[in-house]
Design a protein around this motif. Structure first.
Motif, short mmCIF file in Angstrom:
data_model
loop_
_atom_site.label_atom_id
_atom_site.label_comp_id
_atom_site.label_asym_id
_atom_site.label_seq_id
_atom_site.Cartn_x
_atom_site.Cartn_y
_atom_site.Cartn_z
N CYS A 85 0.89 -1.51 -0.07
CA CYS A 85 0.27 0.04 -0.06
C CYS A 85 0.56 1.29 0.03
N ALA A 86 1.93 1.18 0.85
CA ALA A 86 2.83 2.40 0.77
C ALA A 86 3.41 2.80 -0.75
N VAL A 87 4.14 1.89 -1.03
CA VAL A 87 4.75 1.98 -2.48
C VAL A 87 3.57 2.35 -3.58
N MET A 88 2.91 1.57 -3.45
CA MET A 88 1.81 2.17 -4.36
C MET A 88 1.20 3.44 -4.27
N SER A 89 0.96 3.89 -3.11
CA SER A 89 0.50 5.17 -2.74
C SER A 89 1.62 6.26 -3.35
N LEU A 90 3.03 6.10 -3.00
CA LEU A 90 4.03 6.87 -3.57
C LEU A 90 3.94 6.97 -5.10
N VAL A 91 3.76 5.88 -5.71
CA VAL A 91 3.78 5.97 -7.04
C VAL A 91 2.48 6.45 -7.79
N LEU A 92 1.53 6.36 -7.12
CA LEU A 92 0.11 7.04 -7.54
C LEU A 92 0.21 8.50 -7.25
N SER A 93 0.86 9.11 -6.21
CA SER A 93 1.09 10.35 -5.91
C SER A 93 1.50 11.20 -6.83
N LEU A 94 2.67 10.46 -7.75
CA LEU A 94 3.22 11.05 -8.92
C LEU A 94 2.09 11.59 -9.94
N GLY A 95 1.06 11.08 -9.97
CA GLY A 95 -0.10 11.41 -11.08
C GLY A 95 -0.65 12.76 -10.61
N LEU A 96 -0.40 13.24 -9.46
CA LEU A 96 -0.84 14.82 -9.11
C LEU A 96 -0.29 15.80 -9.73
N TRP A 97 0.79 15.44 -10.52
CA TRP A 97 1.65 16.57 -11.23
C TRP A 97 1.02 16.86 -12.51
N TRP A 98 0.01 15.89 -13.05
CA TRP A 98 -0.52 16.27 -14.37
C TRP A 98 -2.37 16.32 -14.23
N GLN A 99 -3.19 16.94 -15.17
CA GLN A 99 -4.20 16.76 -15.04
C GLN A 99 -4.56 16.88 -16.82
N PRO A 100 -4.04 16.12 -17.24
CA PRO A 100 -4.32 15.83 -19.09
C PRO A 100 -5.77 15.89 -19.40
N VAL A 101 -6.51 15.28 -18.65
CA VAL A 101 -8.13 15.15 -18.95
C VAL A 101 -8.88 15.17 -17.61
N PRO A 102 -10.24 15.59 -17.85
CA PRO A 102 -10.88 15.75 -16.61
C PRO A 102 -11.22 14.70 -15.63
N VAL A 103 -11.19 13.46 -16.27
CA VAL A 103 -11.29 12.25 -15.42
C VAL A 103 -10.03 12.03 -14.79
N TRP A 104 -8.62 12.61 -14.97
CA TRP A 104 -7.43 12.02 -14.60
C TRP A 104 -7.28 12.13 -13.03
N LEU A 105 -7.65 13.36 -12.61
CA LEU A 105 -7.50 13.65 -11.07
C LEU A 105 -8.47 12.88 -10.41
N PRO A 106 -9.64 12.69 -10.43
CA PRO A 106 -10.58 11.98 -9.72
C PRO A 106 -9.94 10.34 -9.67
N LEU A 107 -9.59 9.80 -10.67
CA LEU A 107 -9.10 8.49 -10.82
C LEU A 107 -7.72 8.30 -10.07
N VAL A 108 -7.02 9.32 -10.15
CA VAL A 108 -5.82 9.19 -9.44
C VAL A 108 -6.06 9.23 -7.93
N LEU A 109 -6.86 10.12 -7.42
CA LEU A 109 -7.14 10.28 -6.06
C LEU A 109 -8.03 9.06 -5.62
N LEU A 110 -8.83 8.56 -6.30
CA LEU A 110 -9.64 7.19 -6.02
C LEU A 110 -8.44 6.15 -5.86
N LEU A 111 -7.59 5.73 -6.54
CA LEU A 111 -6.60 4.80 -6.49
C LEU A 111 -5.62 5.11 -5.35
N LEU A 112 -5.14 6.69 -5.15
CA LEU A 112 -4.44 6.73 -4.22
C LEU A 112 -4.88 6.67 -2.64
N PHE A 113 -6.18 6.90 -2.64
CA PHE A 113 -6.97 6.76 -1.14
C PHE A 113 -7.25 5.38 -0.91
#
Length: 395
Positions: A85-113
């Motif tokens: 869980c810790a390693v995957m959280s760190l990897v997923l948090s890298l996705g917060l740097w981009w918002q290429p499409v509207p669905v991106w940030l909700p998906l990153v937050l969902l997987l991160l949480f």
């Protein structure tokens, strides 16, 4: 005498990995939860969208603790899944740097949480067993571990508030990455805590008979309403203060005030908790939360009122949390403990969090942020009534 002291020292040393994880995890929460709404606001999201996006954290608590708890239960290796869980959280948090499409940030937050929301229930399950090894829940030892989480929260809520005040919220993703590095380091420093694997049902222990007990059912009702009141604070407090004109440094200081009194409580709770029955503490915590939410709703223009309201956190949150862990430990012993912790997370921080995010977003859009804390006061009133039933039934 020497042997007893040596055994006590070994037990204390054995708890340090949990203290390190608590410090790292709440260092992440200390900046992420208070400032996520402000970051989303800076990205241009509406109050309604902010409420829904922040509620994703609570939504994952409807399924993630059971998912990871099931994997841990089957393998007998909770630390292994904490590391995943810790390693995957760190990897997923890298996705917060981009918002290429509207669905991106909700998906990153969902997987991160989904990954971060499982770490504390897994850790609490093993910790509750460790501090109960001598027969009965040891509130003093539990508090000494849990206060490290409060210290981690305090450091980052103050540091992030000062940083964002000076440099803006553009570095929010960096703070997420950096704090999750601390979490990964803490989890990998933990020993490989193993327990005998046992598939669900192998022991014949069922959770439903426990849930049908009136005192347990009413406990979960009280838990839902009490945490609902607090999740309104977690999601909307920073936005509310920002709307009233308070600077980010002051906002961080007010969050820190709550954490300071929380640390004081956890450090000394072994002295205070035995003075009342657990049910009495539930009633007191919820009743004081009613006062806190009323003060926040109608007295937020005066900084001293807000400071006093935040001081209630010592009883309203810290004492309430320890009492809940003790009650879960009492009613869900042995092989029921992991499921009891999962239910605590699901009801307390899953169901109530989803309701707070969606309902609070709607209330704030229709009647303003002030009205959210009126709703929180009403929720705390419901918690007080349910806690009184728990007390009357004997806890």
């Amino acid at each position: 005498m020497t042997g007893s002291a040596s055994a006590d020292a070994r037990r204390v040393r054995g708890l340090w990995p949990f203290a390190a994880l608590s410090a790292g995890y709440f260092a992440h929460i200390g900046f992420f939860n208070p400032y996520l709404p402000l970051w989303l606001q800076a990205l241009g999201y509406s109050l309604w969208a902010i409420g829904l996006l922040t509620a994703l954290q609570s939504a994952t608590r409807l399924f993630a603790p059971y998912l990871w708890g099931w994997l841990s239960d089957r393998s007998g290796e909770p630390v292994r899944w904490l590391r995943v869980c810790a390693v995957m959280s760190l990897v997923l948090s890298l996705g917060l740097w981009w918002q290429p499409v509207p669905v991106w940030l909700p998906l990153v937050l969902l997987l991160l949480f989904t990954h971060t929301s499982a770490m504390m229930p897994l850790s609490e399950t093993v910790l509750a067993h460790a501090v109960s090894a001598t027969g009965g829940f040891d509130a003093r030892r539990y508090g000494r571990v849990r206060l490290w989480g409060s210290l981690g929260f305090l450091v980052t809520v103050l540091a992030a508030g000062a940083w964002f005040e000076r440099h803006g919220l553009g570095s929010f993703p960096f703070w997420a990455n950096a704090t999750l590095v601390l979490v990964v380091a803490a989890v990998w420093a933990m020993p490989r805590w193993r327990e005998a694997p046992h598939p669900h049902g192998a022991s014949g222990v069922r959770v439903w008979p426990v849930l049908r007990q009136p005192v347990v059912a009413w406990f979960f009702v009280a838990l839902f309403w009490h945490v609902l009141a607090h999740v309104f604070i977690y999601i909307f407090f920073s936005l509310y203060l920002d709307h009233l004109g308070y600077g980010k440094g002051v906002i961080g200081a007010l969050w820190a005030t709550a954490v300071v009194v929380e640390i004081g409580w956890f450090f000394t709770q072994g002295r205070w908790l035995p003075r009342l029955a657990l049910g009495q503490w539930l009633v007191l915590a919820s009743a004081l939360t009613v006062a806190r939410m009323a003060a926040t709703a109608w007295g937020a223009a005066w900084l001293p009122v807000l400071v006093l309201a935040q001081c209630v956190h010592a009883i309203g949150f810290a004492a309430h949390h320890s009492v809940c862990i003790a009650l879960i430990n009492r009613h869900f012993p042995g092989r029921l403990r992991a499921r009891g912790q999962a239910l605590y997370s699901l009801v307390g921080y899953g169901c109530s969090g989803v309701v707070a995010g969606a309902l609070g977003g709607w209330i704030s859009s229709r009647w303003g942020l002030h009205a959210v804390f009126v709703a929180a006061m009403l929720a705390a009133t419901g918690a007080t009534a349910a806690a009184a039933v728990v007390r009357r039934l004997g806890d």
